[in-house]
Design a protein around this motif. Structure first.
Motif, short mmCIF file in Angstrom:
data_model
loop_
_atom_site.label_atom_id
_atom_site.label_comp_id
_atom_site.label_asym_id
_atom_site.label_seq_id
_atom_site.Cartn_x
_atom_site.Cartn_y
_atom_site.Cartn_z
N THR A 1 0.96 -1.36 -0.60
CA THR A 1 0.64 -0.38 -0.61
C THR A 1 0.96 1.30 -0.29
O THR A 1 1.52 1.61 1.05
N MET A 2 0.66 1.98 -1.14
CA MET A 2 1.57 3.12 -1.57
C MET A 2 0.47 4.60 -0.58
O MET A 2 -0.42 4.66 -1.41
N VAL A 3 1.04 5.44 0.08
CA VAL A 3 0.33 6.77 0.84
C VAL A 3 1.12 7.75 0.23
O VAL A 3 2.57 8.05 0.53
N ILE A 4 0.49 8.62 -0.39
CA ILE A 4 1.22 10.17 0.00
C ILE A 4 0.54 10.84 0.66
O ILE A 4 -0.20 11.50 0.20
N PRO A 5 1.66 11.66 1.89
CA PRO A 5 -0.29 12.82 3.16
C PRO A 5 0.09 13.77 2.20
O PRO A 5 0.62 14.84 3.62
N GLN A 6 -0.91 14.44 1.88
CA GLN A 6 -0.66 15.55 1.03
C GLN A 6 0.75 16.29 1.01
O GLN A 6 1.19 17.58 1.38
N GLN A 7 1.51 15.71 0.39
CA GLN A 7 3.13 16.07 -0.30
C GLN A 7 3.09 15.96 -1.73
O GLN A 7 2.25 15.62 -2.21
N HIS A 8 3.21 16.86 -2.00
CA HIS A 8 3.45 16.96 -3.92
C HIS A 8 4.59 16.45 -4.41
O HIS A 8 5.79 17.17 -4.33
N ARG A 9 4.94 15.53 -4.87
CA ARG A 9 5.05 14.69 -4.61
C ARG A 9 5.04 13.15 -5.84
O ARG A 9 4.20 13.04 -5.82
N ASN A 10 6.11 12.66 -6.30
CA ASN A 10 6.32 11.07 -7.59
C ASN A 10 6.75 10.12 -6.68
O ASN A 10 7.77 11.04 -6.11
N CYS A 11 5.76 9.01 -6.33
CA CYS A 11 6.34 7.94 -5.59
C CYS A 11 6.22 6.36 -7.07
O CYS A 11 5.17 6.62 -7.37
N SER A 12 7.46 5.78 -6.28
CA SER A 12 6.97 4.85 -7.37
C SER A 12 7.59 3.40 -6.81
O SER A 12 8.68 3.27 -5.80
N PHE A 13 6.78 2.72 -7.01
CA PHE A 13 6.56 0.42 -6.62
C PHE A 13 7.53 0.48 -7.37
O PHE A 13 6.36 -0.16 -8.56
N SER A 14 8.49 -0.38 -7.83
CA SER A 14 8.89 -1.22 -8.98
C SER A 14 9.62 -2.48 -8.80
O SER A 14 10.71 -3.32 -7.67
N ILE A 15 9.01 -3.24 -9.56
CA ILE A 15 8.84 -4.67 -9.56
C ILE A 15 9.87 -5.44 -10.61
O ILE A 15 9.42 -5.31 -12.08
N ILE A 16 11.32 -6.11 -10.51
CA ILE A 16 12.07 -6.10 -11.48
C ILE A 16 11.84 -7.60 -12.16
O ILE A 16 12.99 -8.08 -12.09
N TYR A 17 10.52 -7.76 -12.44
CA TYR A 17 10.12 -9.21 -13.27
C TYR A 17 8.88 -9.00 -13.85
O TYR A 17 7.97 -7.62 -13.44
N PRO A 18 8.91 -9.37 -14.81
CA PRO A 18 7.09 -9.67 -15.72
C PRO A 18 5.85 -10.03 -14.44
O PRO A 18 6.33 -11.40 -13.79
N VAL A 19 5.24 -9.83 -14.14
CA VAL A 19 4.26 -10.07 -13.46
C VAL A 19 2.20 -10.00 -13.67
O VAL A 19 2.47 -9.30 -14.33
N ALA A 20 2.07 -10.27 -12.90
CA ALA A 20 0.62 -10.21 -12.94
C ALA A 20 0.18 -9.44 -11.83
O ALA A 20 0.29 -10.02 -10.79
#
Length: 323
Positions: free
Chosen positions: A198-217
């Motif tokens: 679960t990714m949460v950005i608490p009222q901040q002006h920013r960009n966040c990424s979750f990277s998975i280095i695999y082919p995935v479902a």
């Protein structure tokens, strides 16, 4: 943040070990003797190691190395080592601090030890310059430039690296690596080919990424962006105008700014959205204007060989292999 992870799989190590060129501040990595089997064996033993808190884990560093545990790591040059790198990785909800100790190198002869806030692979950086809170030049901390003024460096996310050059045999240095809880993680490389997050950005002006280095479902189970809570779920071709949205990206590199968009989501919903993505790297990226509390929950698992064959003619698979 919530995450359920297992262990590293071979593809991440293959990606690290198959680096032909690693660029960072015009410095390169090449001609390393570490073998894939050696790194697999050692790294698996590190992940399984359980030590009392009062015991400090110590081991030598190699010219090309991967570290996922806290401890003290010493490199001693047996001969000139001109292109070396150490990749550090922590849990998604942790950041990494690196402290210089017992440094015995010759800066005037061209030796250097540089900590980078993130990872550099094949000239690409994670997090990208668009997603990292610091300008690029501030993400490099060189021992020879800062000296005693800055002997400790802390990463902004769960990955960091050190690259170094040493000309004289016998020169050495020690790094003390610690992990620290990050209450609002932003920009993560997954330790596992399957899990949930679960990714949460608490009222901040920013960009966040979750990277998975695999082919995935991947299943996106919840998506909340505040101002669209009462609207039905749908994907919109051009969510950027809203200022708050989630992207699914795919490609073969680690720089999110160079990955290709698969879909954008800018309407809140609760309920599964399922996709199979055959790329080497799949990224869930959240863009936030800072006006709302943004939240996205998803789970993922690696695709098996039969699934990869099934989607081989899919457009996503095509651009993943051709770019």
């Amino acid at each position: 943040m919530r995450v359920m992870e297992r262990t590293f799989r071979e593809q991440l190590f293959f990606l690290v070990l198959s680096l032909s060129v690693l660029k960072g501040d015009t410095r390169y990595i090449e001609n390393n003797e570490i073998s894939k089997d050696e790194l697999f064996s050692f790294f698996n033993s590190e992940l399984k190691r359980e030590t009392p808190e009062e015991f400090i884990y110590r081991r030598p560093l190699r010219c090309l190395d991967m570290v996922a545990v806290e401890g003290q790591f010493t490199f001693t040059a047996e001969r000139p080592q001109l292109s070396c790198a150490v990749f550090f990785m922590a849990e998604p909800n942790e950041v990494i601090s690196v402290d210089y100790e017992n440094v015995d190198i010759d800066c005037r002869a061209g030796d250097f030890i540089t900590v980078f806030d993130g990872w550099v692979m094949k000239g690409e950086k994670f997090p990208s310059s668009q997603d990292h809170p610091l300008p690029l030049y501030e993400r490099y901390v060189d021992y020879c430039d800062s000296g005693s003024l800055r002997k400790s460096v802390r990463s902004s996310q769960n990955v960091a690296m050190v690259f170094f050059r040493i000309h004289n045999a016998g020169s050495s240095y020690t790094l003390t690596v610690r992990k620290h809880i990050n209450p609002f993680p932003c920009n993560v490389i997954s330790q596992s080919p399957e899990g949930s997050y679960t990714m949460v950005i608490p009222q901040q002006h920013r960009n966040c990424s979750f990277s998975i280095i695999y082919p995935v479902a991947i299943d996106v189970s919840e998506f909340s962006l505040g101002h669209y809570n009462n609207f039905p779920k749908r994907a919109m071709p051009g969510c950027a105008e809203s200022g708050d949205f989630v992207q699914l990206l795919g490609g073969s590199g680690i720089d999110t700014s160079k990955l290709l968009p698969i879909t954008d989501l800018c309407i809140s919903f609760t309920g599964p959205t399922h996709m199979k993505i055959g790329c080497d790297n799949t990224v869930v990226r959240m863009v936030s204007s800072g006006n709302y509390v943004s939240r996205v929950s998803f789970s993922y698992r690696v695709l098996d060989s039969q699934e990869l064959q099934t989607i081989k003619l899919n457009n996503v698979e095509d651009f993943c292999f051709n770019n």
